[in-house]
Write an enzyme that holds these catalytic residues in place. Structure first.
Site, mmCIF file in Angstrom:
data_model
loop_
_atom_site.group_PDB
_atom_site.id
_atom_site.type_symbol
_atom_site.label_atom_id
_atom_site.label_comp_id
_atom_site.label_asym_id
_atom_site.label_seq_id
_atom_site.Cartn_x
_atom_site.Cartn_y
_atom_site.Cartn_z
ATOM 1 C CB THR A 292 -7.740 1.340 -1.349
ATOM 2 O OG1 THR A 292 -7.993 1.388 0.053
ATOM 3 C CG2 THR A 292 -6.683 2.232 -2.082
ATOM 4 N NE ARG B 296 -8.676 1.447 5.888
ATOM 5 C CZ ARG B 296 -9.169 0.350 5.898
ATOM 6 N NH1 ARG B 296 -8.786 -0.394 4.895
ATOM 7 N NH2 ARG B 296 -10.271 0.218 6.538
ATOM 8 C CG LEU C 77 -4.242 -1.282 -4.525
ATOM 9 C CD1 LEU C 77 -4.948 -0.543 -5.542
ATOM 10 C CD2 LEU C 77 -3.468 -0.410 -3.727
ATOM 11 C CG ASP C 78 -6.835 -2.139 2.262
ATOM 12 O OD1 ASP C 78 -6.117 -2.969 2.338
ATOM 13 O OD2 ASP C 78 -6.660 -0.973 2.984
ATOM 14 C CE LYS C 79 -16.117 -5.048 -0.748
ATOM 15 N NZ LYS C 79 -17.286 -5.486 0.334
#
Length: 336
Positions: A160, A258, A156-158
């Site tokens: 998110t 996104r 997961l993105d930082k």
């Protein structure tokens, strides 16, 4: 005493390597064929590349089965993903609190907070989820894949938040990687976007690749990108200001939700990379503006994760509630 064998030549990251099946290699397992042809890769690493969708037939079909028996004349293309060149030592164990939802000898499901990087990378040599996992279960994470990413099957993105599964056993890593590659893992996100998407429910299938203008960003591109598909439906509207969407992934590209939502004009609230801060709606109330700008990151939460347990075959499904920093945004939105 016989002379030592020379070291195999290093592979150049992200270049395709083509391996043809000679008559005397017919009948070998695919992972054995590729490991023999590319001695710089261990057989375990080759298996992970296969189940991760990085090996294709010459016709372009992804090969997901390491035990596929090859035939004379077949040809396979292997792409080795880039491994970060900046880290020279294995990550250190660092004790940090973890929100563990489920754990057994094969895997861990946890609820990642916004702001936590999953594994070491440029600008994040430590303080990552991997560092915390090494302290939580030392010596118990899957050894398959890069030493910088023990047990990491997906990310997961930082900024998110939400549910993530990590492999402890090699069996779990290989099987989960295969499930992700075949897009059979159920992943659903709550996304708060500016405005109200039209239509309120739909599918976005723009390919995603590096932005031609800003190489550090991803973008929906006309050519050269990877197939990407996001399905969304509107769950709630907050007047004309914003909407809550449920997004489900048919693919798992970097920054996919996104990029896709920004590409159709409805960026995620709080997204400082893809326009969710710069493109505030005209006449946006000051309290909503303040709430958006104070978010820990984009208002995106992975609330559902479902997969087949690699060892038992049972169907697992987990859900997660919104984190507090997004709840505060919702409270403000509901007053308008």
């Amino acid at each position: 005493m016989p002379a030592s064998l020379p070291e195999p030549p290093p592979l150049i990251d992200d270049l395709p390597y083509t391996v043809a099946v000679a008559p005397d290699k017919a009948g070998l397992r695919l992972d054995r064929l590729l490991a023999d042809a590319l001695p710089a890769l261990s057989r375990a690493r080759v298996r992970l590349l296969i189940v991760g969708g990085h090996v294709h037939s010459s016709e372009g079909e992804a090969m997901f089965a390491p035990d596929h028996r090859v035939r004379a004349g077949e040809c396979f293309v292997v792409r080795v993903p880039e491994i970060p060149p900046f880290v020279t030592t294995a990550p250190a164990a660092q004790a940090m609190p973890l929100a563990i939802v489920y754990e057994d000898v094969h895997l861990i499901v946890l609820d990642k907070p916004a702001g936590l990087v999953v594994h070491p990378g440029a600008g994040n040599a430590d303080g990552t989820l991997v560092n915390a996992l090494l302290a939580h279960c030392p010596g118990q994470l899957s050894s398959i894949g890069s030493p910088l990413r023990p047990g990491i099957v997906h990310r997961l993105d930082k900024d998110t938040s939400g549910l993530l599964v990590v492999a402890k056993s090699d069996l779990a890593h290989l099987d989960l990687a295969r499930q992700f590659a075949r897009h059979s893992v159920k992943r659903a996100y709550w996304a708060f976007v500016w405005g109200g998407p039209v239509p309120p429910e739909g599918r976005i299938d723009y390919p995603i690749g590096r932005s031609p203008q800003v190489p550090t960003k991803m973008a929906a591109v006309a050519r050269g990108g990877k197939v990407a598909e996001t399905r969304y439906r509107t769950l709630k509207r907050y007047g004309t200001l914003a909407s809550l969407l449920e997004c489900r992934l048919a693919t798992g590209r970097t920054h996919q939700i996104r990029v896709h939502m920004a590409s159709i004009g409805y960026p995620l609230i709080g997204d400082r990379v893809y326009g969710g801060v710069a493109r505030l709606p005209a006449g946006c109330p000051q309290d909503v503006r303040d709430a958006a700008e104070s978010l820990a990151g984009q208002a995106l939460h992975a609330f559902e994760l479902g997969f087949i347990h690699p060892a038992t075959g049972d169907e697992f499904s987990f859900t997660s509630t919104l984190p507090m920093h997004i709840k505060r945004l919702v409270t403000v939105l509901e007053t308008h």
